[in-house]
Design an enzyme around this catalytic site. Structure first.
Site, PDB file in Angstrom:
ATOM      1  N   MET A   1     -43.220  19.573 -38.496  1.00  0.00           N
ATOM      2  CA  MET A   1     -44.470  18.807 -38.592  1.00  0.00           C
ATOM      3  C   MET A   1     -44.808  18.271 -37.220  1.00  0.00           C
ATOM      4  SD  MET A   1     -47.021  17.633 -40.261  1.00  0.00           S
ATOM      5  CE  MET A   1     -48.260  16.697 -39.350  1.00  0.00           C
ATOM      6  N   GLU A   2     -46.062  18.537 -36.810  1.00  0.00           N
ATOM      7  CA  GLU A   2     -46.464  18.347 -35.418  1.00  0.00           C
ATOM      8  C   GLU A   2     -46.816  16.921 -35.024  1.00  0.00           C
ATOM      9  OE1 GLU A   2     -48.226  20.050 -37.783  1.00  0.00           O
ATOM     10  OE2 GLU A   2     -50.360  19.606 -37.639  1.00  0.00           O
ATOM     11  N   ASN A   3     -46.378  15.897 -35.746  1.00  0.00           N
ATOM     12  CA  ASN A   3     -46.723  14.511 -35.414  1.00  0.00           C
ATOM     13  C   ASN A   3     -46.776  14.332 -33.904  1.00  0.00           C
ATOM     14  OD1 ASN A   3     -46.159  13.905 -38.231  1.00  0.00           O
ATOM     15  ND2 ASN A   3     -44.016  14.095 -37.628  1.00  0.00           N
TER      16      ASN A   3
ATOM     17  N   HIS B   1     -45.059  26.839 -32.627  1.00  0.00           N
ATOM     18  CA  HIS B   1     -46.156  26.478 -33.531  1.00  0.00           C
ATOM     19  C   HIS B   1     -46.473  24.980 -33.419  1.00  0.00           C
ATOM     20  CE1 HIS B   1     -48.337  26.807 -37.520  1.00  0.00           C
ATOM     21  NE2 HIS B   1     -48.074  25.513 -37.490  1.00  0.00           N
ATOM     22  N   GLU B   2     -45.455  24.155 -33.517  1.00  0.00           N
ATOM     23  CA  GLU B   2     -45.696  22.707 -33.506  1.00  0.00           C
ATOM     24  C   GLU B   2     -46.196  22.241 -32.138  1.00  0.00           C
ATOM     25  OE1 GLU B   2     -45.850  21.779 -36.336  1.00  0.00           O
ATOM     26  OE2 GLU B   2     -44.428  23.032 -37.422  1.00  0.00           O
TER      27      GLU B   2
ATOM     28  N   HIS C   1     -49.862  22.760 -31.694  1.00  0.00           N
ATOM     29  CA  HIS C   1     -50.628  21.700 -32.362  1.00  0.00           C
ATOM     30  C   HIS C   1     -50.819  20.466 -31.471  1.00  0.00           C
ATOM     31  CE1 HIS C   1     -51.310  23.134 -36.376  1.00  0.00           C
ATOM     32  NE2 HIS C   1     -50.036  23.228 -36.707  1.00  0.00           N
TER      33      HIS C   1
ATOM     34  N   GLU D   1     -54.212  25.578 -38.473  1.00  0.00           N
ATOM     35  CA  GLU D   1     -52.980  26.325 -38.755  1.00  0.00           C
ATOM     36  C   GLU D   1     -53.055  27.779 -38.296  1.00  0.00           C
ATOM     37  OE1 GLU D   1     -50.509  24.811 -39.208  1.00  0.00           O
ATOM     38  OE2 GLU D   1     -51.109  22.906 -40.088  1.00  0.00           O
TER      39      GLU D   1
END
Ligand SMILES: *[C@@H]1O[C@H](CO)[C@@H](O)[C@H](O)[C@H]1NC(C)=O
Ligand SMILES: *[C@@H]1O[C@H](CO)[C@@H](O)[C@H](O)[C@H]1NC(C)=O
Ligand SMILES: *[C@@H]1O[C@H](CO)[C@@H](O)[C@H](O)[C@H]1NC(C)=O
Ligand SMILES: *[C@@H]1O[C@H](CO)[C@@H](O)[C@H](O)[C@H]1NC(C)=O
Ligand SMILES: *[C@@H]1O[C@H](CO)[C@@H](O)[C@H](O)[C@H]1NC(C)=O
Ligand SMILES: [Zn+2]
Length: 943
Positions: A345-347, A379-380, A383, A402
């Protein structure tokens, strides 16, 4: 975010066809987790509060009314969880907090609507920001069903742009539900329990942590303070500063860590962790920015975070150059959380991962484990620009977030690992995956109208293969059509212009448009606003070309049409380009072929569609494959096979034509075509491995795979690893197909490595562990099984345990399989979260199929009570994949009968679906069995 389904996909690449993959295990595990997350039913908002002349009452939809715009928050959060327990303290699963949000009123209103769910709000104060004057309210309420938090004021706020402060005091609970703020647990030094707090806000769970305007375009600045116990460390999106604080009468000592104000950002990107103070960390610098990887102390000490650090530094640098924009924060933390629902999760500034997506153990983890880490990290990190800085306006355009992150991750990984040729694998990892779900009637468009995505459940459902993989596939098509320079320039411009703002599809694309003078918007609309994709039919003798929607169960054509960029080549000539704008059929002379040349369209599969040709051209292409396959580009070789099998399933072409595309594989050494063929043949294997087709089919596969096994023999025998990632995967394919189709040398090799291990020397290379265990146990006896069980029971490394758990399911001995099934009922033997995948593994083994089916029926009541609906659904789905006889259909109907009489039957929907599938299988087998049998017999004759 990279979500549940997504994991299975990332791993699926490395798993083995015709035998079993470890994937279903992970899928089921995720499902088990998701099961625990409380289901919120879609309920409309409460009815309006009566008697007021002013605009008030709840919004007419589940969206916030936007008469108040948050500018910044000041939040205190105090979790009471202990990270270590001694023998007298009791764990406390709750948190307290308060929040002040500064709001701008832009439209008159008597009600303040924001989001909160499952929080108990104990105090509310509304003040005018300038005068500090308190504004009285009549009442307030948290509506847990709608997630609205309403404060009804005595007097209206005037929409003249003045500012107000809303102060709330609240309390919430910490669950292990992997959503909002939650608790996670791990063991240190063999038996010491440790606890930690992690968070997962995306898409709609920030509202479970504090009352907030929880919509992606309600961006604000967040000033966060976490008050945590002495002896713990707190992290959040920005840099934190700690000091001891007195907490009234509380005897425990507390630390307040205050974090720098965040950039203007969406609520779904907030993040918190609280861990033991000595939680493991590895630090480095990127420019002057502190980069840290956090994980269990033992994992960091053993060097498992090294790889993630290495690629993080490379990938950050790569994206900064690509976007011509620096990473925006002054620190980046990435943390491996023992319990995590997605893969990452890219927080912003505090990215979270499940352990397998961040930790890598040299010499123990396999190539696919490594690829998974690289892919999720890339991927993250993508973001951190697209998603965090530039954000989709509403969830209906989640695909922009996404799809882009997925597509760009291939560039990031390619930069970090140039030897991998990862970009070639996109066809297997995304395009094929998207095409497989997007050819069903149940598919949905990439971009839905805003009004169709309001409920949290509807939003959550968007995190699927279409959003990620089709998103990446259509962006790749655009990239190929307008070319790299224009594509990246478009991204940069929208990145700069929409820095900290919102994008809509209609904003991103015109930047590509003006850069290229091609009708990008017009073309892309046809791919994003309609479900599905077309099959293009080209008749090379007449030059006629046409398109229609490709559906695996062909029905009435719905008349959809796409604007289709087509790249095609003819034998010995240059590549040509075309844009098919109509449904056709139309005649385009360029597609016509006079001599004995062939035509290949959708070169390298840059377009998201399938291609069918006249039979003559198919035969010429197949002939080219057989005589000199490198004349056709690698990716296209894979796509020809995949198109042929899918066109045969949908009855556009004969099944024998599809099978014929696999004949040239005897000379093929590349992974992409092999993997495409094996994935498609898997269905044949399931349908026929209990019938007389199986013998000839095995003979054929034996013949085809033997040269590939030989090709990798030098690696296999010397225990060396091919450099190219695709070669590493293809070596696994070679061994697993060879061993399971009677290549005796292969079985002997597996047996011998396994026996060495039994005698105390483990030389089995990490990449091959899973397949060697499986094939050695399949060929072995009960002592081998018991040895492997003993190793499983005592293993401490998760990947090793998983490989063994799978290997144990490969025995051909019925009584061993039965005993193993029994073990799934004993949580001391097989962990609860692994039970379902173990049963599934056994069912995939042809010797275990019937046993597993009997087993789940016999233990149905127990299984339903223990695991619930999601589990049952996928268990029934997996265990009945082979079903293709009238007898099996009858058994399913009987079971459905029993189940519905029970009243508590939770698997109704799943049963309906597998009955439908079984009926389709019966029909397919009836129509194709004899043809397929004849073909395999014919092929195994010509030796
Ligand atoms: C949050 O911090 C910023 C920067 O210091 C400040 O301008 C803003 O007023 C703060 N917000 C609140 C609600 O205190
Ligand atoms: C708790 O543990 C301490 C040492 O860790 C020990 O001295 C004490 O007897 C234990 N108390 C109980 C109630 O078990
Ligand atoms: C919010 O909570 C913190 C920590 O408990 C406390 O120090 C602060 O005074 C509270 N804020 C207000 C306005 O009461
Ligand atoms: C919502 O949930 C919270 C926490 O579980 C509870 O305190 C509150 O009373 C609930 N609100 C309503 C209206 O049921
Ligand atoms: C197809 O892809 C390969 C890489 O796999 C590349 O070398 C080749 O240039 C591509 N061909 C076309 C026509 O794009
Ligand atoms: Zn993502």
């Amino acid at each position: 975010m990279a979500k549940g389904v997504y994991i299975s996909k990332a791993l699926a690449i490395a798993t083995i066809v015709l035998t079993v993959s470890a994937v279903c295990g992970i899928v089921l595990m995720v499902i088990l987790y998701q099961m625990q997350i409380e289901k919120k039913s879609p309920v409309r908002p409460p009815s309006p509060v009566p008697t007021t002349p002013l605009p008030t009452g709840p919004p007419p939809t589940l969206r916030l009314p936007k008469n108040l715009i948050p500018e910044s928050y000041k939040i205190y959060i105090q979790p009471f969880l202990y990270t270590k327990l001694n023998n007298v303290t009791e764990q406390s699963y709750f948190f307290k907090g308060n929040s002040t949000v500064r709001l701008k009123c832009v439209k008159d209103t008597r009600s303040i609507f924001l989001h909160a769910a499952f929080l108990s709000v104990t105090h509310v104060v509304v003040t005018h920001s300038d005068t500090q004057k308190e504004i009285d309210y009549e009442r307030y309420q948290v509506q847990n069903e709608t997630n609205f938090f309403e404060i009804l004021l005595k007097d209206a706020l005037i929409g003249n742009g003045s500012y107000y402060n809303l102060f709330t005091v609240f309390e919430g609970e910490l669950h292990d539900d992997l959503a909002g703020l939650y608790s996670s647990q791990y063991t240190e030094k063999v038996d010491e329990e440790r606890f930690l707090i992690a968070s997962q806000m995306q898409p709609t769970d920030a509202r479970r942590v504090f009352p907030c305007f929880d919509e992606p375009d309600m961006k604000a600045v967040f000033n966060i303070t976490v008050i945590h116990r002495d002896g713990t460390t707190a992290l959040s999106n920005t840099k934190g500063y700690s000091r001891y604080v007195e907490m009234g009468t509380d005897e425990d000592s507390w630390i307040a860590t205050t974090f720098d104000p965040t950039p203007v950002m969406s609520t779904y990107l907030l993040a918190f962790t609280v861990t033991v103070q000595d939680f493991g960390r590895k630090s480095d610098k990127h420019d002057t920015k502190e980069i840290k990887i956090w994980a269990r102390p033992e994992a960091v000490a053993a060097g498992h975070a090294n790889y993630a650090m290495e690629i993080t530094l490379k990938i950050l640098e790569y994206y900064e150059n690509l976007f011509k924009m620096k990473y925006q924060l002054n620190k980046l933390d990435q943390i491996a959380v023992p319990d995590f629902s997605g893969s990452g999760m890219e927080n912003w500034g505090l990215v979270m991962y499940r352990e397998s997506a961040l930790l890598y153990e040299e010499g123990v983890s396999s190539a696919s484990n490594k690829e998974f880490v690289a892919t999720v990290v890339a991927h993250e990190l993508a973001h951190q620009w697209f998603g965090n800085l530039v954000t989709m306006k509403w969830w209906n355009n989640l695909w922009l977030n996404e799809g882009l992150a997925t597509f760009l991750s291939y560039f990031g990984v390619n930069y970090a690992e140039p030897m991998w040729n990862i970009k070639d694998l996109i066809i297997l990892k995304e395009i094929r995956v998207a095409m497989e779900v997007d050819c069903l009637n149940s598919s949905h468009p990439l971009s839905l109208p805003e009004s169709e995505v309001e409920d949290p459940d509807d939003i959550a459902e968007l995190f699927d293969g279409i959003t990620y993989s089709k998103g990446a596939a259509v962006l790749r098509m655009l990239y190929a059509y307008i070319e790299e320079k224009a594509f990246m320039e478009g991204l940069r411009v929208s990145g700069i212009v929409y820095n900290q703002h919102m994008i809509r599809q209609s904003i991103l694309l015109p930047y590509q448009d003006t850069n290229t003078h091609k009708d990008v918007v017009g073309i892309m609309k046809t791919w994003t606003e309609q479900p599905g994709y077309p099959v293009i039919t080209i008749n090379t003798s007449t030059g006629m070309i046409a398109q229609e929607q490709f559906l695996i169960n062909r029905g009435e054509d719905q008349g959809l049409e796409w604007k289709v960029p087509i790249k095609f080549i003819k034998r010995d000539s240059e590549i040509q380009e075309d844009l098919l704008k109509e449904k056709g059929p139309i005649r385009v002379p360029a597609y016509e072929i006079k001599d004995d040349a062939w035509l290949l369209a959708n070169v390298n599969c840059t377009g998201y569609y399938r291609v069918n040709y006249d039979e003559q051209n198919w035969n010429k292409l197949i002939h080219q494959l057989e005589s000199n396959h490198p004349a056709i580009p690698l990716i296209s070789r894979g796509q020809l096979i995949d198109d042929a099998f899918n066109l045969a399933r949908a009855k556009y072409i004969n099944v024998t034509l599809a099978l014929t595309t696999t004949k040239y594989l005897i000379n093929e050494t590349d992974y992409v075509p092999w993997e495409s063929a094996l994935k498609n043949l898997r269905y044949f294997m399931l349908m026929f491995d209990r019938s007389e087709v199986y013998g000839p089919m095995q003979k054929y596969l034996h013949k085809q795979i033997a040269p590939l096994y030989e090709y990798f023999k030098k690696y296999t025998d010397n225990m060396t690893v091919p450099l190219d990632l695709a070669d590493q995967y293809n070596q696994i394919n070679a061994i697993s197909v060879a061993c399971s189709n009677g290549v005796l040398e292969c079985t002997a090799m597996a047996r011998s490595l396994f026996n060495e291990w039994k005698n105390g020397t483990d030389r089995i290379p990490p990449n091959l562990k899973s397949t060697i265990y499986c094939n050695a146990i399949a060929a072995g006896d009960e002592h081998d099984w018991d040895f492997a069980w003993e190793k499983y029971d005592t293993a401490t490394i998760a990947t090793m345990k998983d490989d063994l758990r799978y290997g144990l399911s490969c025995t051909k001995k019925i009584w061993l399989l039965n005993r193993y099934l029994g073990y799934t009922l004993d949580h001391n033997k097989i962990r609860k979260m692994d039970a379902a995948s173990t049963i599934t593994y056994i069912a995939k083994n042809v010797a275990g199929q019937a046993l597993a089916w009997d087993f789940i029926r016999a233990h149905w009541t127990y299984i339903s009570q223990e695991y619930g609906i999601m589990f049952d659904d996928s268990l029934i789905d997996e265990v009945t994949q082979r079903f293709s006889t009238d007898f099996e259909l009858q058994q399913l109907r009987d079971f459905q009968q029993v189940c519905s009489e029970d009243g508590s039957c939770v698997a109704k929907r799943a049963l309906e679906q597998v009955i439908e599938r079984t009926e389709a299988n019966i029909k397919w087998v009836k129509e194709n069995k004899q043809t397929v049998l004849n073909w395999f017999v014919e092929q195994s004759k010509v030796l």
